[in-house]
Each structure stands twice: as structure tokens, then as C-alpha cells.
Enzyme design. Structure first.
Site, short mmCIF file in Angstrom:
data_model
loop_
_atom_site.label_atom_id
_atom_site.label_comp_id
_atom_site.label_asym_id
_atom_site.label_seq_id
_atom_site.Cartn_x
_atom_site.Cartn_y
_atom_site.Cartn_z
N GLU A 156 -9.20 -10.44 -7.69
CA GLU A 156 -8.27 -9.31 -7.56
C GLU A 156 -7.20 -9.33 -8.65
O GLU A 156 -6.84 -8.27 -9.19
CB GLU A 156 -7.65 -9.34 -6.17
CG GLU A 156 -8.64 -9.02 -5.07
CD GLU A 156 -8.13 -9.31 -3.67
OE1 GLU A 156 -8.82 -8.94 -2.70
OE2 GLU A 156 -7.04 -9.92 -3.53
N HIS A 180 -1.63 -5.56 1.56
CA HIS A 180 -2.88 -6.32 1.35
C HIS A 180 -2.53 -7.68 0.78
O HIS A 180 -1.61 -7.81 -0.03
CB HIS A 180 -3.81 -5.58 0.38
CG HIS A 180 -4.90 -6.45 -0.16
ND1 HIS A 180 -6.08 -6.67 0.52
CD2 HIS A 180 -4.97 -7.21 -1.30
CE1 HIS A 180 -6.84 -7.49 -0.18
NE2 HIS A 180 -6.20 -7.84 -1.29
N TYR A 206 -12.26 -2.61 -3.27
CA TYR A 206 -12.92 -2.68 -1.97
C TYR A 206 -14.44 -2.81 -2.10
O TYR A 206 -15.18 -2.42 -1.19
CB TYR A 206 -12.59 -1.43 -1.15
CG TYR A 206 -11.18 -1.38 -0.61
CD1 TYR A 206 -10.69 -2.41 0.20
CD2 TYR A 206 -10.33 -0.32 -0.89
CE1 TYR A 206 -9.40 -2.37 0.71
CE2 TYR A 206 -9.03 -0.27 -0.38
CZ TYR A 206 -8.58 -1.30 0.42
OH TYR A 206 -7.30 -1.26 0.93
N ASN A 228 -1.24 -0.29 7.69
CA ASN A 228 -0.78 -1.67 7.93
C ASN A 228 -0.03 -2.28 6.75
O ASN A 228 0.04 -3.49 6.59
CB ASN A 228 -1.94 -2.57 8.38
CG ASN A 228 -3.02 -2.72 7.33
OD1 ASN A 228 -2.89 -2.25 6.19
ND2 ASN A 228 -4.11 -3.37 7.71
N LYS A 283 0.83 -1.20 0.00
CA LYS A 283 0.00 0.00 0.00
C LYS A 283 0.87 1.27 0.00
O LYS A 283 2.10 1.18 0.15
CB LYS A 283 -0.91 -0.02 1.22
CG LYS A 283 -1.88 -1.20 1.25
CD LYS A 283 -2.72 -1.17 2.52
CE LYS A 283 -3.64 -2.37 2.64
NZ LYS A 283 -4.45 -2.34 3.87
#
Length: 213
Positions: free
Chosen positions: A190, A179, A113, A176, A73
Site C-alpha cells: 500500500e 483504513h 482494493y 468507518n 477516508k
């Protein structure tokens, strides 16, 4: 002359077999890419059928060809952690078959998402994912989806076991780092969303025989 003819025929047969194997591996992702272009209701209705029809071809036929979508990310890119993350997967024995750097559009982030659409935190997810460059990756190997999730750790870095990527590099849940697909079906969706079939490499690393029995 006969010997040369036999060798030429053998090469043609090997080439045809390799092409067929590549097409079989890429078929599931192409099917999901087609689904993603359909209206939401139609795509949802067709999803179960395509999943059932393609899972055997793309994954169950050989556990070594299972693929997972991994994304570093914007926070991980800004902090220079891309190399460390790729290194962990490669050292584990997983094969990198797709890699691209991009700043996601809002449309792409919203599709990624989509399962959270309508939830209060959905706009925040889209805003963050589009705030900078990401590195989209596809790794291939035995049980890579399940093992990849274990390597990544819990959503909250502070709750992640020591040695996981999020425990080693993260503190806040909103930063975080990474992914990873949470199921084989999610991985297929994805990968088809972020990559075209011709952007995924098909090759055999020389180390394969030293990783798999």
C-alpha cells in the site's frame, strides 16, 4: 590542519552511513512499486520472493522502522477528523513520515482494493473511496501495523472496543472513517502504491529517546 581534516573525514563517513540507512529503508517500497507496474500474474508470482528478500532489510533489522499505511477516508475528511486521528498516532509515539491529500482516481482505488476485485461489494468500495478527498499517511515505529489496527478498531464501529478510533467516531460500517494496513506485507504494498520513495521523510524526532529504551 590535521584536526580539521579528521573532522571533515568524520562528517563524510557519517553522511555516507546515513545515506546507506535511508536507502535500506526505502528499498522494500521501491521494489513493491516496480511490482505494481507489472501484469497481475507476473506481479503475484514475484511478490513472495520480494517480500522475503526485503522484509529483513526494511523491518526485521529494526522494529522501530516498521511502517504502516493509514488513510483517512472521505467521511473522516468531511467530518474534520484528520487532526484527531494524526494526534492519536503521534501521542502514542509513532512518527509521521508521509502525508498527502488527494482525490483518488478509480484506477488507484481499484488497485488499493484489488484483493476484493470480483466480489459484489467491490464497485461500492471504489465508488466511495473516489467520492472525495482522502488523507494518505505513513506512520513508522515499533509494531505500528499491529498496534495501529488495535487503535483503529473493528470494521464495524458498533463492534469496536471503546476508545478505538472507529468506536469513538463511527456508527455505520460503510462510514468507518479510516483504513489501516492489516499486515507488514500489505503495508509495503500500500505504501508503494500511494507514495513514491522520495515522498517518505527520513528523520529522527528529538522525543525518540523518551519513547524507546
Amino acid at each position: 590542519m590535521l584536526r580539521a581534516a579528521f573532522r571533515a573525514a568524520g562528517r563524510r563517513a557519517a553522511s555516507a552511513a546515513a545515506a546507506a540507512a535511508t536507502a535500506a529503508r526505502q528499498a522494500p517500497y521501491a521494489s513493491f512499486a516496480a511490482l505494481l507496474s507489472q501484469p497481475k500474474v507476473a506481479a503475484t508470482a514475484a511478490l513472495a520472493g520480494v517480500t522475503a528478500a526485503t522484509t529483513t532489510v526494511g523491518f526485521a533489522a529494526s522494529a522501530v522502522t516498521e511502517r504502516s499505511f493509514i488513510m483517512v477516508k472521505p467521511d473522516g475528511v468531511h467530518r474534520g477528523l484528520v487532526g484527531d486521528i494524526i494526534k492519536r498516532f503521534e501521542q502514542r509515539g509513532y512518527k509521521l513520515v508521509g502525508c498527502k491529500v488527494l482525490v483518488p482516481s478509480r484506477e488507484l482505488a481499484a488497485k488499493h482494493y484489488a484483493e476484493h476485485d470480483g466480489k459484489p461489494f467491490f464497485p461500492k468500495l471504489v465508488d466511495f473511496l473516489t467520492s472525495g478527498a482522502v488523507v494518505a499517511l505513513v506512520f513508522e515505529g515499533k509494531d505500528v501495523v499491529k498496534t495501529g489496527r488495535t487503535m483503529i478498531g473493528a470494521t464495524n464501529p458498533l463492534a469496536s472496543p471503546p476508545g478505538t478510533i472507529r468506536a469513538d467516531f463511527g456508527i455505520d460500517m460503510g462510514r468507518n472513517i479510516i483504513h489501516g494496513s492489516d499486515s507488514v506485507e500489505s503495508a509495503m504494498r500500500e505504501i508503494a502504491l500511494w507514495f513514491r520513495a522520495d515522498e517518505l521523510a527520513d528523520y529522527t524526532p528529538v522525543a525518540t529517546a523518551w519513547i524507546y529504551e
